[in-house]
Design an enzyme around this catalytic site. Structure first.
Site, PDB file in Angstrom:
ATOM      1  N   ARG A  80       0.781  -1.376  -0.154  1.00 43.81           N
ATOM      2  CA  ARG A  80       0.033   0.101  -0.066  1.00 43.81           C
ATOM      3  C   ARG A  80       1.027   1.537   0.157  1.00 43.81           C
ATOM      4  NH1 ARG A  80      -4.580  -0.910   4.379  1.00 43.81           N
ATOM      5  NH2 ARG A  80      -5.549  -2.770   3.629  1.00 43.81           N
ATOM      6  N   GLU A 117      -0.493  -7.843  13.838  1.00 42.46           N
ATOM      7  CA  GLU A 117      -1.707  -8.591  14.917  1.00 42.46           C
ATOM      8  C   GLU A 117      -1.834 -10.099  14.834  1.00 42.46           C
ATOM      9  OE1 GLU A 117      -3.562  -4.855  12.849  1.00 42.46           O
ATOM     10  OE2 GLU A 117      -2.114  -6.530  12.205  1.00 42.46           O
TER      11      GLU A 117
END
Length: 123
Positions: A80, A117
């Site tokens: 990204r 995460e």
């Protein structure tokens, strides 16, 4: 001495105003629950990227505080970050430095490990 701007895109939108030039940018980011793993809320930016006005507003918002800062290079993390970082670099008239994952570049590199995460990785 060079001026380097590092574009790190972390989406923490709870309670934040995500408007620029009258466009609600949050409206263009799709939320996909439990992807890539249960308990993760993935923020899909393809809906922002395929709208030229929203994408331009996002780039303008990222550049707003740095227009007159003399930034010479913009560095951003794949994947990204490459999309946004290269557009920010072009708008600021700066060079672009891609930050890649371990083993993806053929020359001398520096590396930094980090936690996700759902695991760990190295850039």
């Amino acid at each position: 001495m060079h001026t380097l701007l590092i574009v790190i895109l972390t989406v923490t939108m709870e309670g934040k105003q995500m408007r620029h030039k009258g466009i609600d940018l949050k409206r263009y980011i799709r939320e996909v629950p439990d992807w890539p793993k249960k308990g993760i809320l993935f923020r899909d930016i393809t809906t922002l990227l395929n709208n030229p006005r929203a994408f331009a507003a996002a780039i303008d918002a990222l550049c707003a505080d740095y227009k007159d800062a003399g930034v010479e290079y913009v560095a951003a993390v794949e994947a990204r970050g490459f999309i946004f970082g290269s557009a920010v670099a072009e708008k600021l008239g700066a060079g672009f430095v891609p930050i890649r994952k371990k083993g993806k570049l053929p020359w001398r590199t520096e590396s930094v490990g980090y936690d996700l995460e759902y695991g760990t990785d190295t850039l």
